[in-house]
Design an enzyme around this catalytic site. Structure first.
Site, short mmCIF file in Angstrom:
data_model
loop_
_atom_site.label_atom_id
_atom_site.label_comp_id
_atom_site.label_asym_id
_atom_site.label_seq_id
_atom_site.Cartn_x
_atom_site.Cartn_y
_atom_site.Cartn_z
N CYS A 14 0.83 -1.20 0.00
CA CYS A 14 0.00 0.00 0.00
C CYS A 14 0.88 1.26 0.00
O CYS A 14 1.50 1.58 -1.00
CB CYS A 14 -0.98 -0.03 1.17
SG CYS A 14 -2.36 1.11 0.98
N HIS B 88 -3.45 -5.40 1.41
CA HIS B 88 -3.15 -5.73 2.80
C HIS B 88 -3.52 -7.19 3.07
O HIS B 88 -4.46 -7.71 2.49
CB HIS B 88 -3.94 -4.84 3.75
CG HIS B 88 -3.52 -3.41 3.74
ND1 HIS B 88 -2.34 -2.99 4.29
CD2 HIS B 88 -4.14 -2.30 3.25
CE1 HIS B 88 -2.24 -1.67 4.14
NE2 HIS B 88 -3.31 -1.23 3.51
#
Length: 506
Positions: free
Chosen positions: A336, A434
């Site tokens: 991310c 994630h």
């Protein structure tokens, strides 16, 4: 036979301090009730955390509530955590209401906003009470924070509004447990003190007989029962609500060394739970002032303030350390915000994460990122592009990345999208996903890519299930389950006889 759904009996767990064990006790009670066929839901009115989860209804809640939902046998839902605060600085936070970001407020502005936030809390509370037979509520911090009592929605303010009993939990491993309990009780108002139904002492080690005189004194002094003493349970694999896990000793049998910079605004550090749990991996968070250590794999984590944390990396020597690491054949992964940092530039024209502007990235992936006002939230599943391995996780990001590097994706997702990038030399990988290490196949493939051949299998979800069951077993063995049954309105037979689980759901 199964419990009917609604109206729910509500019980709240509050703590004398942060990390007293509130999250774990709520998860334990959810599993304990589920074993007895009770339709139960977790609830946390307000959470402040940078570890979050994407829900089945497409919103964002604290990861601790996702674990509690797992304990209750439910998919995560935004009603389980209606208010989530994600700090972006020491004085400000993004405010998420029913799963959606609505504002960026400083502490004083949020205090004024609490009237609106309480309406959202009570709306979620009402919906859960209609759908479930029991709701187990987690407080935040301590109810004795008297400077925050005005307009409180996280602890006694909520309990008073819905008129529910409260269990107070304290951590004896910290020391001063009797002072914590008696002092907290003393700082409550008369009506708040009256709704405390009893105490739970957490993380006890040693001979319980040596504690008994103190427990007797506590009950005499306060007039409140001690509902039980929970032992220190080693080796639990539960996702942390926010704080970084405590440093562990080096693993004697580790064959792969992983270094993760502990960014000031690190988000979703639960991404590394599988690495920390793996018996052959020594995964370390490296804080400020500590030199980046020699390792096989560097992982740049997510961040709530990507440009500020990128500057922190440079100040702490990580740019040079990554360059040196790659020269010697090491591997690097960015997740991310970490993916964005590995690109050429990060632009924040709207000031989403701080002052508007642009930052030069580390330049290891051929892509550029622009932060947008609207957050992308989705659960995702697919396969790694370089291995025959399933990967799944969730996306929580404002950044949109573009560039030639994306033509070599890290994952191919089931919805037809490609995700992330792998550098031309194969040493650097970035993903928006994630939880990318959580699936056993993806974990084995990524460890193999990083240099650990024939890695031992690890099922992180199975470990979490086992940990939740251990917590529920501890409730059975060490707490006054008859008293708990009365608080939840259960018959005496329900205290010992498990029943069919209810099918009630949001």
């Amino acid at each position: 036979m199964s419990e009917s759904c609604g109206p729910a009996r509500v019980l709240m767990v509050q703590g004398c301090t942060s990390d007293a064990g509130k999250s774990a006790l709520v998860a334990a009670l959810c599993r304990w009730l589920r074993r007895r066929g009770v339709a139960v839901a977790p609830f946390k009115p307000q959470n402040m955390a940078l570890n979050s989860a994407v829900t089945a209804d497409g919103g964002e809640i604290g990861r601790a509530q996702a674990v509690q939902a797992q304990a209750a046998g439910l998919a995560p839902h935004t009603d389980f955590n209606p208010i989530l605060l994600k700090p972006s600085s020491d004085t400000g936070a993004q405010v998420i209401v029913h799963g959606r970001a609505v504002a960026q407020l400083d502490a004083r502005a949020y205090h004024d906003y609490k009237r609106v936030a309480m309406d959202a809390v009570l709306a979620s509370h009402a919906r859960l009470c209609e759908r479930y037979a029991a709701v187990v509520v987690e407080g935040a911090g301590s109810p004795a924070e008297i400077n925050l009592r005005d307009r409180d929605i996280a602890n006694m303010g909520y309990a008073e509004a819905v008129d529910c009993p409260v269990i107070l939990i304290a951590d004896i491993d910290r020391g001063g447990v009797f002072a914590h309990l008696v002092g907290t009780l003393a700082l409550l108002s008369d009506s708040e003190r009256a709704r405390v139904a009893g105490f739970v002492i957490n993380r006890f080690r040693g001979d319980i007989g040596l504690l008994q005189s103190g427990l007797d004194w506590l009950e005499r002094e306060t007039g409140k029962p001690v509902l039980g003493v929970l032992p220190y349970l080693h080796g639990l694999h539960l996702e942390a609500e926010d704080a970084l896990p405590r440093a562990a000793d080096a693993k004697a049998g580790a064959r792969l060394r992983v270094a993760v910079p502990a960014l000031p605004r690190i988000s979703n550090h639960t991404d590394f739970d599988a690495l920390r749990a793996h018996p052959q991996v020594d995964c370390r968070f490296v804080g400020p002032g500590d030199a980046p250590p020699p390792c096989d794999l560097i992982v740049l984590p997510g961040s709530k303030a990507t440009r500020a944390d990128l500057a922190w990396l440079r100040r702490n020597g990580w740019a040079e350390a990554i360059a040196r690491h790659l020269r010697y054949g090491g591997r690097v992964i960015g997740i991310c915000g970490g993916l964005q940092m590995l690109g050429r530039t990060v632009h924040d024209p709207h000031g989403i994460e701080g002052e508007a502007g642009s930052s030069e990235g580390l330049g290891w992936l051929d892509l550029d990122t622009t932060l947008q006002p609207y957050k992308q939230l989705r659960n995702a599943k697919g396969r790694l592009s370089f291995a025959d391995a399933v990967a799944e996780g969730y996306e929580i990001h404002c950044g949109v990345s573009a560039g030639a590097g994306l033509q070599r994706p890290a994952l191919r997702l089931d919805d037809g999208r490609d995700d992330g990038a792998i550098s031309a030399d194969g040493q650097v990988l970035g993903t928006y996903l994630h939880g990318v290490f959580d699936h056993p196949q993806a974990l084995a493939a990524l460890l193999g890519w990083a240099g650990l051949e024939q890695a031992e299998p690890l099922d992180l979800r199975g470990l979490r299930e086992h940990s939740i069951d251990r917590l529920a077993d501890a409730v059975e063995r060490h707490l006054d389950t008859a008293a708990l049954a009365r608080l939840f309105g259960l018959g005496a037979d329900r205290d010992t006889q498990p029943r069919e689980e209810s099918a009630c759901a949001p």
